[in-house]
Structures are given as structure tokens and as C-alpha cells.
Design an enzyme around this catalytic site. Structure first.
Site, PDB file in Angstrom:
ATOM      1  CG  HIS A 422      11.132 -40.189 -62.503  1.00 38.73           C
ATOM      2  ND1 HIS A 422      10.225 -40.408 -63.524  1.00 38.73           N
ATOM      3  CD2 HIS A 422      10.378 -39.865 -61.416  1.00 38.73           C
ATOM      4  CE1 HIS A 422       8.999 -40.238 -63.075  1.00 38.73           C
ATOM      5  NE2 HIS A 422       9.059 -39.906 -61.791  1.00 38.73           N
ATOM      6  CG  ASP A 426       6.883 -41.461 -67.125  1.00 37.24           C
ATOM      7  OD1 ASP A 426       7.797 -40.683 -66.780  1.00 37.24           O
ATOM      8  OD2 ASP A 426       6.270 -41.376 -68.210  1.00 37.24           O
TER       9      ASP A 426
END
Length: 451
Positions: A422, A426
Site C-alpha cells: 500500500h 492504492d
């Protein structure tokens, strides 16, 4: 001339000889230089005397260059012993590294004269391993001698009559197994205590339970086995991945109907024409390559404060081996057909199972696919293969009721998971990537038409 200088002259070139001469003490320089031509004549006239130093037939084999990131390994086994004959390029030893086992071959045909390292010892690049005498004749290895003995005994056994061979066979068959001996013994009287076996650490148990007496005493022994280098390296990298990446997993499900029909229609023809089995991995690998080009963030990696975007798709395919999980790389998948991918997967898988995989086969990789479905896994969250940023997990195909055009139908379904970093990727990019894979697999014609 000193012994050190003579030995250097016999096995080195002229530049090395000059270096060795000037490394000697000053008072040896002039005599050494003047003796060079005399020493050349000595080599031709009296070779037995020169053997005391080096006659050129003895070669010391050293640990070769393993890899850019590997400087040491463990000598796992000697396949040849002192006095045994070895052929040119025949494997003599095996070195275990963090990634693969590297065979050490003899550069010449001859006889093993000295083993300079013991098994399970740590060796480094450039360290002396063994000495071989070129051109000599020695003993044949034990495995080869056993094969020859078996060939010699085969005609003798054929000459003997069948009735004479039967008693030997009956003798082998009549040997009862330990468990059968336990079952044929008379049961002890009620209240008596049977004597425990020598290997059993279980305290004596009364014969009140008939099932325990029929099965025999259970073992509670423990074994302490040293972790091999590959397993230790896998453990380090997996923990590094957990500690470094901000891992998050997203899921989706894929209807495998069309891909299964495609495989059923063409698998026999592909096997006949190309000699390779048509599976599901090639379709998922090709679909992943298409999705990687559509969502380049998933194909990128973090390098310090920079993001490295790869314009190619080198897909690592996780393969289970007896020593651990390895990830050979299929390179430039974006430019390969499904059939070409299938051939490369079969080739790399065979090399991994035969312990012939090389470090070059596993170097690099921008994305990884792990297929836990071959072991029956229904659901899972794979761990990112650092320094990559994502990994796709495939799972088992199970028939489930699903809604199709307003109707409930039984379809072969597969759950897929994408674990991603992450820090770089995204949720939008991760979900988009997984949807791209789903669309391509559910309609394989899209991969042929590039849509």
C-alpha cells in the site's frame, strides 16, 4: 630456486611467474631468473623429480563464483571419494546456497586424490575443494560397481531353475512386519503390565484398552534437524516482507467455465502437436501480463526514495520443491503467447523439481503468481516477494451456485487474491488490476484479440 617458486612456475603463466619472482627475497631474484631456462630443461628430462612439486597433472578445484550476492555456501555431500575415478565435467560435490544447490564438476578426467573440505562445512568462493590427478586410473564409484555386479549376477540367476528360486522368495515374504508380530502375540492377562519397547519413551500402560494393545505403543520422540540454508533464507525474506511492506489484500472470484471448455477442446491437440500439457497457469500468467501493462503501478518497485517502473513483465512463478519454495522467472511475458508460456512453465518446473534450477533462472522478476489451488487451498493471502510490490494468489476451482443473467447456475469458480504494497499501490489500482485479470480469464478470447 625455492620450492615455492618452482611450484609457481609449473602451474602459472609468465606474468604470474614474474610476480612470484619479485615477491621472493632479494638474494633469490638473480639465481631464480638465471634458473628459468634450466628448469625448462628439467621438466622434459626428469618428470618424476618434478612430480614432487607439480607435474601439471594434479589440479586443485576451487569453489566457483556462486552469484553476485552469494559469497559462501555449505558443502552438502561428496559424490566421489578418494581413489575413485571421475570423468570430465562429472559432478563431484554439491554446495548448498541460500537459493539453489550448485554442482561442482571435475574439469578433467582422472582420479580424486584429496578432499580438502568435510561435509556440512561452510565454504567460500575461491576456497580449495579437492585435488584430482588428470589422466590417472582409479576405482569405479560404488554405484557403478553395484550396477556391474547386478549385470553379472543376472545371467547366473536366470540359469537357476524356478523351483530353486521359490524358497528364497517364500523366505522374503514370510518375514512378518513388526506390527504383525505385535498382533499375533497372545494378549496378556487382565491386570498385567506389558514391558515397554526400547525405543519408546511412554511409561508402561495397562492392557485395559484393547485398541491400544492391538495398535502398539505410540512414540513421543522428537527430532532436532538443522535448518538448511534455503529454508533460513526463505524465513528471512518472508519476515522482511512483513516488516517492510504495508501489505493489504483484495479478493475477487473468477468463473472458470470458458477457460475449462477451451482446455478440454484443445489440450489433446496441443499435447500431440507441441508435447506440452495445456493448464491454467499460462492463462493466468498472460492475463497478469496484460493487467500489468494496464496498471503499471503493480509492476513497479520501491528503490529508496524512488519508484522504478518496469516496461516489461517478468513474472515469477512459485514452485514447491522438497527443500522449499523457489520462484523461477518467466521473462518478457507480455510478448509471449499462452503456448510459449506453458512450455516455459513446464521447463522451469521440471528443473526445479530435479534440483537443476540455477540462480540465473530466479534472478529478477517484477511480479509473482502463487498457485495454492494445486494443493486444495480455497482461500489465502499470499506474502509479497520483495522487492516486488504485489503477488497474485490462485486457489482451488470449486463448483458453486452463482447468479447468471438472473438465474442460479452451478459454475466452476475460483477465488483470487492480490496482496499489494500500500506504500506504492492504492486500492483503486489493486482492484482495477484484479478486475482486468478476471475479465481476461473469464473470456480467453480477449487475450488473443488484445482487448
Amino acid at each position: 630456486m625455492s620450492l615455492r617458486l618452482v611450484n609457481t612456475f609449473t602451474k602459472t603463466s609468465t606474468p604470474t611467474l614474474k610476480h612470484a619472482i619479485f615477491a621472493s627475497s632479494k638474494r633469490q631474484i638473480a639465481p631464480a631468473i638465471s634458473s628459468c631456462y634450466k628448469f625448462t630443461s628439467l621438466l622434459a628430462s626428469n618428470p618424476h623429480q618434478i612430480r614432487l612439486y607439480s607435474d601439471g597433472k594434479h589440479r586443485i578445484v576451487q569453489v566457483p563464483h556462486l552469484a553476485d550476492s552469494i559469497t559462501e555456501g555449505t558443502l552438502k555431500s561428496w559424490l566421489k571419494q578418494i581413489g575413485e575415478q571421475v570423468g570430465q565435467d562429472e559432478e563431484v560435490a554439491s554446495i548448498e546456497t541460500d537459493k539453489v544447490d550448485i554442482p561442482i564438476n571435475s574439469p578433467v578426467a582422472g582420479v580424486i586424490r584429496e578432499l580438502l573440505v568435510k561435509e556440512e562445512e561452510t565454504v567460500t568462493v575461491g576456497q580449495d575443494l579437492f585435488k584430482v590427478e588428470e589422466g590417472a586410473q582409479g576405482e569405479v564409484s560404488s554405484s557403478a560397481s553395484k550396477t556391474e555386479d547386478a549385470k553379472e549376477e543376472a545371467p547366473k540367476s536366470e540359469e537357476s531353475s524356478a523351483p530353486a528360486a521359490e524358497p528364497k522368495q517364500e523366505k522374503e515374504v514370510s518375514q512378518p512386519k513388526p506390527v504383525e508380530q505385535e498382533q499375533t502375540q497372545p494378549a496378556p492377562a487382565t491386570g498385567s503390565v506389558p514391558s515397554p519397547s526400547k525405543d519408546s519413551s511412554v511409561p508402561p500402560v495397562t492392557s485395559s484398552s484393547s485398541s491400544s494393545s492391538s495398535v502398539g505403543p505410540s512414540s513421543r520422540g522428537e527430532r532436532n534437524v538443522k535448518m538448511n540454508r534455503m529454508r533460513k533464507r526463505i524465513a528471512e525474506r518472508l519476515k522482511q516482507s512483513q516488516n517492510t511492506a504495508a501489505s493489504l489484500t483484495t479478493f475477487n472470484e473468477i468463473d472458470m467455465t470458458n477457460l475449462i471448455d477451451l482446455r478440454k477442446t484443445y489440450k489433446d491437440l496441443i499435447l500431440k502437436e507441441h508435447g506440452v500439457k495445456f493448464g491454467y497457469m499460462s492463462a493466468f500468467t498472460k492475463a497478469a501480463a496484460i493487467a500489468l501493462q494496464a496498471v503499471p503501478e503493480v509492476n513497479a518497485s520501491i528503490d529508496g526514495d524512488n519508484i522504478v517502473y518496469h516496461d516489461y513483465a517478468d513474472v515469477s512463478v512459485a514452485v514447491a520443491t522438497p527443500k522449499g519454495l523457489v520462484t523461477p522467472v518467466i521473462r518478457n511475458v507480455e510478448s509471449m503467447s499462452m503456448l510459449q508460456i506453458e512450455k516455459e512453465i513446464a521447463n522451469l518446473g521440471k528443473k526445479a523439481r530435479d534440483n537443476k534450477i540455477t540462480i540465473e533462472d530466479m534472478a529478477g522478476g517484477t511480479f509473482t503468481i502463487s498457485n495454492g489451488g494445486v494443493f486444495g487451498s480455497l482461500y489465502g493471502t499470499p506474502i509479497i516477494n520483495m522487492p516486488q510490490s504485489a503477488i497474485l494468489g490462485m486457489h482451488a476451482i470449486k463448483e458453486r451456485p452463482v447468479a447468471v443473467n438472473g438465474k442460479v447456475e452451478i459454475r466452476p469458480m475460483m477465488y483470487v487474491a492480490l496482496t499489494y504494497d500500500h506504500r506504492l499501490i492504492d486500492g483503486r489500482e489493486a482492484v482495477t488490476f484484479l478486475v482486468k485479470v478476471k475479465e481476461a480469464v473469464e473470456d480467453p478470447r480477449r487475450m488473443l484479440l488484445d482487448v
